[in-house]
Design a protein around this motif. Structure first.
Motif, short mmCIF file in Angstrom:
data_model
loop_
_atom_site.label_atom_id
_atom_site.label_comp_id
_atom_site.label_asym_id
_atom_site.label_seq_id
_atom_site.Cartn_x
_atom_site.Cartn_y
_atom_site.Cartn_z
N THR A 54 61.17 38.38 43.88
CA THR A 54 59.91 37.72 43.52
C THR A 54 58.96 37.63 44.71
OG1 THR A 54 61.01 36.42 41.85
CG2 THR A 54 58.88 35.63 42.60
N ARG A 55 59.43 37.09 45.79
CA ARG A 55 58.57 36.89 46.96
C ARG A 55 58.06 38.22 47.52
NH1 ARG A 55 55.66 33.24 47.19
NH2 ARG A 55 54.20 34.90 47.44
N PRO A 56 58.92 39.25 47.71
CA PRO A 56 58.38 40.52 48.21
C PRO A 56 57.36 41.15 47.26
CG PRO A 56 60.77 40.51 48.40
CD PRO A 56 60.37 39.26 47.65
N ALA A 57 57.55 41.00 45.95
CA ALA A 57 56.59 41.56 45.00
C ALA A 57 55.25 40.85 45.12
CB ALA A 57 57.12 41.45 43.57
N LEU A 58 55.28 39.52 45.18
CA LEU A 58 54.03 38.77 45.30
C LEU A 58 53.38 38.97 46.67
CD1 LEU A 58 54.96 35.47 43.44
CD2 LEU A 58 53.54 37.37 42.61
N ASP A 59 54.19 39.11 47.71
CA ASP A 59 53.64 39.41 49.04
C ASP A 59 52.94 40.77 49.04
OD1 ASP A 59 54.61 36.99 49.98
OD2 ASP A 59 56.30 37.90 51.06
N THR A 60 53.54 41.73 48.35
CA THR A 60 52.94 43.07 48.25
C THR A 60 51.61 42.99 47.50
OG1 THR A 60 55.14 44.07 48.29
CG2 THR A 60 53.31 45.45 47.50
N LEU A 61 51.60 42.26 46.39
CA LEU A 61 50.35 42.08 45.64
C LEU A 61 49.29 41.43 46.53
CD1 LEU A 61 48.58 42.13 43.12
CD2 LEU A 61 49.73 39.99 42.39
N ASP A 62 49.66 40.42 47.28
CA ASP A 62 48.73 39.75 48.19
C ASP A 62 48.15 40.74 49.20
OD1 ASP A 62 47.40 37.38 49.26
OD2 ASP A 62 48.77 37.61 50.96
N GLU A 63 49.00 41.62 49.73
CA GLU A 63 48.53 42.63 50.69
C GLU A 63 47.55 43.60 50.03
OE1 GLU A 63 52.63 42.45 53.30
OE2 GLU A 63 52.36 44.07 51.84
N VAL A 64 47.83 43.97 48.79
CA VAL A 64 46.91 44.85 48.05
C VAL A 64 45.56 44.15 47.89
CG1 VAL A 64 46.42 45.86 45.77
CG2 VAL A 64 48.67 46.17 46.84
N VAL A 65 45.58 42.93 47.42
CA VAL A 65 44.34 42.18 47.16
C VAL A 65 43.54 42.01 48.46
CG1 VAL A 65 43.42 39.94 46.41
CG2 VAL A 65 45.22 41.06 45.09
N ARG A 66 44.24 41.75 49.57
CA ARG A 66 43.57 41.61 50.88
C ARG A 66 43.07 42.94 51.43
NH1 ARG A 66 48.26 39.05 52.97
NH2 ARG A 66 48.36 40.78 54.41
N GLY A 67 43.56 44.05 50.86
CA GLY A 67 43.18 45.37 51.36
C GLY A 67 44.00 45.82 52.56
N ASP A 68 45.18 45.25 52.75
CA ASP A 68 46.06 45.62 53.86
C ASP A 68 47.04 46.69 53.39
OD1 ASP A 68 47.61 45.80 56.12
OD2 ASP A 68 48.03 43.65 56.25
N PHE A 69 46.53 47.91 53.21
CA PHE A 69 47.34 48.98 52.65
C PHE A 69 48.35 49.54 53.64
CE2 PHE A 69 43.54 48.60 50.11
CZ PHE A 69 44.12 48.40 48.87
N ASP A 70 48.13 49.33 54.93
CA ASP A 70 49.14 49.70 55.93
C ASP A 70 50.39 48.84 55.74
OD1 ASP A 70 47.65 51.73 57.17
OD2 ASP A 70 46.66 50.29 58.50
N ALA A 71 50.21 47.55 55.48
CA ALA A 71 51.34 46.65 55.25
C ALA A 71 52.09 47.02 53.97
CB ALA A 71 50.88 45.20 55.19
N VAL A 72 51.34 47.38 52.93
CA VAL A 72 51.99 47.81 51.68
C VAL A 72 52.79 49.08 51.94
CG1 VAL A 72 51.62 48.60 49.31
CG2 VAL A 72 50.19 46.77 50.24
N TRP A 73 52.18 50.03 52.62
CA TRP A 73 52.82 51.31 52.92
C TRP A 73 54.11 51.09 53.72
CZ3 TRP A 73 53.80 54.16 57.39
CH2 TRP A 73 54.09 55.51 57.20
N ALA A 74 54.11 50.12 54.62
CA ALA A 74 55.30 49.83 55.43
C ALA A 74 56.47 49.35 54.57
CB ALA A 74 54.96 48.79 56.49
N ARG A 75 56.21 48.85 53.37
CA ARG A 75 57.27 48.40 52.47
C ARG A 75 57.91 49.56 51.70
NH1 ARG A 75 57.16 42.90 51.32
NH2 ARG A 75 55.37 41.80 52.18
#
Length: 156
Positions: A54-75
């Protein structure tokens, strides 16, 4: 890959298909199939997601919404990283928002155990119409799939 006929050419071009971890993983504009059905799918168990994914999924969504695609890619798992760039993620999210409107909020995540991994689906409230954010986690906890979907797209 089949597309719905009402999609514009610019939105269709935003779909990025990626083959990884023996399944087709798609970063989609909301209309592409999310994945190929596994040949020997285990029984699906869907429940409100309240465990380790749950937490990693919501953290990933938060990164998408913030526009931090490097952080998403790192996952991403290795196979997905080799085929999808942070810029491709940005373009898919931009195309999705162009059609669904800006992100407003999200609902309660739901988790499904499948043969291909653990899928977490998060309903999205977008300004123009509802959507869904969906991620698949492999056994190593890395993302093997990420989708921006229309609301109600069934699991594969």
């Amino acid at each position: 890959m089949a597309m719905t006929p009402r999609r514009s050419a610019s939105v269709r071009s935003a779909v990025v298909a990626v083959a990884a971890a023996a399944a087709l993983c798609v970063v989609a504009d909301g209309s592409a199939p999310a994945a190929v059905r596994p040949a020997a799918a285990a029984a699906e168990v869907t429940a409100p997601a309240r465990d380790s994914y749950t937490r990693p999924a919501l953290d990933t969504l938060d990164e998408v919404v913030r526009g931090d695609f490097d952080a998403v890619w790192a996952r991403f798992g290795t196979g997905l990283r080799q085929q999808v760039t942070p810029e491709a993620l940005r373009q898919s999210w931009d195309a999705y928002r162009a059609e669904f409107g800006p992100y407003v909020s999200h609902g309660e995540p739901r988790q499904t155990a499948m043969a291909a991994g653990t899928v977490v689906s998060v309903p999205l409230r977008m300004a123009k119409q509802p959507g869904e954010f969906r991620v698949t986690f492999g056994t190593d906890g890395r993302l093997t799939g990420l989708w921006f979907l229309r609301a109600g797209v069934p699991l594969p």
